[in-house]
Design an enzyme around this catalytic site. Structure first.
Site, PDB file in Angstrom:
ATOM      1  N   ARG A 192      16.814  43.734  90.324  1.00 53.40           N
ATOM      2  CA  ARG A 192      18.196  43.453  89.987  1.00 53.40           C
ATOM      3  C   ARG A 192      19.186  43.581  90.800  1.00 53.40           C
ATOM      4  O   ARG A 192      19.303  44.999  91.068  1.00 53.40           O
ATOM      5  CB  ARG A 192      18.409  43.874  88.447  1.00 53.40           C
ATOM      6  CG  ARG A 192      19.618  43.502  87.840  1.00 53.40           C
ATOM      7  CD  ARG A 192      19.502  43.855  86.512  1.00 53.40           C
ATOM      8  NE  ARG A 192      19.120  42.921  85.546  1.00 53.40           N
ATOM      9  CZ  ARG A 192      18.974  42.769  84.292  1.00 53.40           C
ATOM     10  NH1 ARG A 192      19.836  43.630  83.697  1.00 53.40           N
ATOM     11  NH2 ARG A 192      18.286  41.874  83.664  1.00 53.40           N
ATOM     12  N   ARG A 249      15.896  45.764  78.459  1.00 50.78           N
ATOM     13  CA  ARG A 249      14.964  44.813  78.244  1.00 50.78           C
ATOM     14  C   ARG A 249      14.017  44.587  79.518  1.00 50.78           C
ATOM     15  O   ARG A 249      12.706  44.348  79.468  1.00 50.78           O
ATOM     16  CB  ARG A 249      15.184  43.773  77.504  1.00 50.78           C
ATOM     17  CG  ARG A 249      15.483  43.701  76.044  1.00 50.78           C
ATOM     18  CD  ARG A 249      16.549  43.171  75.556  1.00 50.78           C
ATOM     19  NE  ARG A 249      17.862  43.635  75.902  1.00 50.78           N
ATOM     20  CZ  ARG A 249      18.842  44.398  75.279  1.00 50.78           C
ATOM     21  NH1 ARG A 249      18.278  44.823  74.052  1.00 50.78           N
ATOM     22  NH2 ARG A 249      19.594  44.760  75.672  1.00 50.78           N
ATOM     23  N   THR A 250      14.771  44.106  80.398  1.00 47.78           N
ATOM     24  CA  THR A 250      14.160  43.354  81.529  1.00 47.78           C
ATOM     25  C   THR A 250      13.143  44.456  82.195  1.00 47.78           C
ATOM     26  O   THR A 250      11.712  44.291  82.528  1.00 47.78           O
ATOM     27  CB  THR A 250      14.978  42.868  82.483  1.00 47.78           C
ATOM     28  OG1 THR A 250      15.923  41.848  81.913  1.00 47.78           O
ATOM     29  CG2 THR A 250      14.361  41.903  83.645  1.00 47.78           C
ATOM     30  N   LYS A 293      23.403  55.589 100.571  1.00 49.27           N
ATOM     31  CA  LYS A 293      23.690  56.255 102.038  1.00 49.27           C
ATOM     32  C   LYS A 293      24.343  54.999 103.116  1.00 49.27           C
ATOM     33  O   LYS A 293      24.450  55.204 104.074  1.00 49.27           O
ATOM     34  CB  LYS A 293      22.646  57.016 102.539  1.00 49.27           C
ATOM     35  CG  LYS A 293      22.015  57.998 101.738  1.00 49.27           C
ATOM     36  CD  LYS A 293      20.874  58.608 102.423  1.00 49.27           C
ATOM     37  CE  LYS A 293      20.173  59.519 101.467  1.00 49.27           C
ATOM     38  NZ  LYS A 293      18.797  59.894 102.056  1.00 49.27           N
TER      39      LYS A 293
END
Ligand code: NCD
Length: 311
Positions: A109, A59-60, A88
């Site tokens: 996020r 959703r976000t 990396k």
């Protein structure tokens, strides 16, 4: 005038619900309500949003991206840490110092609680915290308030239950912070192991929020205007045996609706696992899919405020 003020106040971005006072909340709710009427516009034409998702999201991320496209802007980004140079060994700071050259705003996020705050220190474009570990998820809480004010009422005087994983659930941390700007009674319902963290309760006490901590919800169902349920956050448990003990502690069933008032509404940020029976979905008291709808106007409003050149 107010647009400039919001843009100035939030020039670092939206990191925590604590940045919002009642005036800011009322303002952004008003702007989001306007966005419900404006399906598409070109207000962000030529702007680029970067979405950096190091943790899963449905959703976000998709609602931020959809909101950006609906305002005429473009989106770049990744939806797994595995495909960026972090894999990396690159630091968050270096990633941000790079991506800020490619975009006008960064939505991020990350599994680390301080990640968004740290990113904001290194960025010259606004950072939007789309979930930082068990810490916060401020834009989810804003869309939750939009859902409640549009679908239930003005909040003041409400009895609100917040139930489930109150320790690791970032949405409930941001939501209770925003609610501290309103005259509400909060019932925090959780097993003892998953109570609100002391630092969050200290904040609420300082703001003189009226709250109670309880473990059973049935007795108070009849007084609630809103019940906000959450998933037990399996991925945050260090010991999976502890998760197993609490994972099915609450299951909201259709029969539970019989004990609620007519105006009662059930919210959940989703994803749901087993804590709400699918039989509850068709009730007009269930608002969790409507919440996904309100994610778009709220995120459109936030993106427009942070990036629009128009005043
Ligand atoms: C929440 C999250 O990621 O914190 N989901 C969301 O953004 N709607 C809730 C959760 O994962 O339980």
């Amino acid at each position: 005038m107010r647009i400039l003020k919001f843009k100035e106040k939030f020039s670092e971005g939206i990191i925590s619900a604590k940045q919002f006072d009642r005036e800011d909340i009322d303002y952004i709710l008003k702007k989001a309500k306007e966005m419900i009427q404006i399906k598409n516009s070109n207000i962000l034409q030529g702007k680029i949003l970067a979405t950096l998702f190091f943790e899963p999201s449905t959703r976000t991320r998709l609602s931020f991206e959809s909101a950006m496209y609906r305002l005429g802007g473009n989106v770049i980004g990744f939806h797994s840490g595995d495909v960026s140079s972090i894999k990396k060994g690159e630091s968050i700071a270096d990633t941000i110092r790079t991506v800020e050259n490619y975009s006008d705003c960064i939505v991020m996020r990350h599994n680390l609680e301080g990640a968004a705050r740290m990113a904001a220190k290194f960025a010259n474009v606004p950072i939007i915290n789309a979930g930082s570990g068990s810490g916060e998820h401020p834009t989810q809480a804003l869309l939750d308030l939009l859902t409640i004010t549009e679908e239930v009422g003005s909040l003041d005087g409400f009895n609100i239950g917040i139930m489930g994983d109150l320790k690791y659930g970032r949405t409930v941390h941001s939501l209770s912070i925003l609610l501290s700007n309103f005259d509400v009674n909060i019932y925090f319902i959780s097993p003892k192991e998953l109570r609100m963290r002391n630092r969050d309760k200290d904040f609420l006490r300082q703001r003189q929020v009226k709250y109670k901590e309880i473990t059973k919800y049935r007795l108070i169902l009849s007084v609630l205007d809103v019940l906000y349920m959450t998933r037990i956050q399996k991925e945050r448990f260090i010991d999976l045996e502890e998760y197993e003990k609490v994972k099915d502690i609450y299951v909201f069933r259709k029969e539970d609706l019989d004990d609620t008032k007519n105006e009662f509404r059930l919210l959940h940020p989703l994803p749901r696992v087993s804590e709400i029976s699918p039989k509850v979905d068709s009730s007009e008291k269930s608002l969790y899919f409507k919440q996904t709808f309100y994610g778009i106007p709220m995120r459109k409003a936030l993106l427009a405020e942070l990036m629009s050149d128009k005043s």
